[in-house]
Design a protein around this motif. Structure first.
Motif, mmCIF file in Angstrom:
data_model
loop_
_atom_site.group_PDB
_atom_site.id
_atom_site.type_symbol
_atom_site.label_atom_id
_atom_site.label_comp_id
_atom_site.label_asym_id
_atom_site.label_seq_id
_atom_site.Cartn_x
_atom_site.Cartn_y
_atom_site.Cartn_z
ATOM 1 N N GLN A 1 3.792 44.432 1.034
ATOM 2 C CA GLN A 1 2.655 43.715 0.460
ATOM 3 C C GLN A 1 1.824 42.981 1.517
ATOM 4 O O GLN A 1 0.734 42.511 1.225
ATOM 5 N N ARG B 1 -1.356 45.883 -5.495
ATOM 6 C CA ARG B 1 0.019 46.345 -5.552
ATOM 7 C C ARG B 1 0.754 45.795 -6.772
ATOM 8 O O ARG B 1 1.709 46.379 -7.247
ATOM 9 N N SER C 1 3.753 46.903 -9.718
ATOM 10 C CA SER C 1 4.958 46.184 -9.330
ATOM 11 C C SER C 1 5.796 45.857 -10.558
ATOM 12 O O SER C 1 5.318 45.298 -11.537
#
Length: 234
Positions: free
Chosen positions: A105, A171, A175
């Motif tokens: 990340q 992201r 996730s």
């Protein structure tokens, strides 16, 4: 690509930097040893490269430098693969992938011609691990063979998940999502899973709990051309 004089200067400069540091900064000594190991690897002096890389790993682990460790473990895997030590090479590649996932990340992503910089830069680590797993699967017997094939498939799937997350612009979008595994598809349904390497196409075919493996020699460029031509013909 360094000429003889430049190569000599690089060796001398790195050795001088190592002496000046005098083990005061573990991260810096790891970076110096990393560069030295790279020089030896490029000269195909694998034993020296492996020795220096192992020292760099020891230094980097003391400060948990994941960004350095992923590169060092990747090199460790490449060198061990060259030395035909497949189990040790697989373990090193697995550690490299784990370090990538740890800092995933924090890695900035850019797009060039529709491809993410993450995939362009770090895909070889995942593919390197998948390649070794497939090689070991070729000589393994059931049930280990099936486990290795699934491990290879799941490794490549990590690339696809990262690419999807980048495409969605965050992201966090994927996730923690409970993504359906291909193993859970209805009974009797075949799942065809391609893995594209620079020099060949590997295909995994799963039906229920069985997973078969096929390989075809073809360059990735030629394969891309065939796929594009087929898509245009449709």
């Amino acid at each position: 690509s360094l000429d003889t004089a430049s190569l000599k200067l690089a060796y001398e400069s790195l050795e001088q930097a190592k002496q000046l540091n005098n083990a005061k900064n573990p991260r810096l000594i790891a970076e110096i040893l990393d560069e030295q190991a790279q020089l030896y690897e490029e000269q195909h002096r694998t034993d020296e490269a492996l020795y220096l890389n192992t020292q760099a790993l020891q230094a980097a682990r003391t400060v948990q430098a994941d960004d350095l460790l992923l590169n060092l473990e990747w090199r460790q895997g490449r060198i061990l693969k060259t030395k035909k030590q497949l189990p040790e090479a697989i373990a090193a590649y697995e550690r490299a992938v784990a370090h990538i996932e740890t800092i995933r990340q924090d890695i900035p992503v850019e797009y060039h011609d529709g491809r993410s910089s993450f995939r362009e830069t770090l895909e070889p680590v995942y593919l390197g691990l998948a390649d070794l797993l497939l090689q070991q699967a070729n000589s393994a017997s059931d049930p280990q063979k099936g486990q290795l094939l699934r491990h290879a498939r799941d490794t490549v799937e990590l690339i696809k998940q990262s690419e999807l997350a980048d495409f969605l612009g965050g992201r966090c979008a994927v996730s923690g999502a409970n993504l359906a595994r291909v193993d859970k598809i209805g009974s009797g349904t075949a799942v065809i899973y391609p893995i594209i390497f620079p020099d060949r196409l590997e295909i995994l075919v799963g039906i229920d709990s069985d997973l078969a493996h096929y390989s075809k020699t073809i360059t990735s460029d030629n394969l891309e051309g065939l796929v594009l031509n087929f898509a245009h013909s449709l």
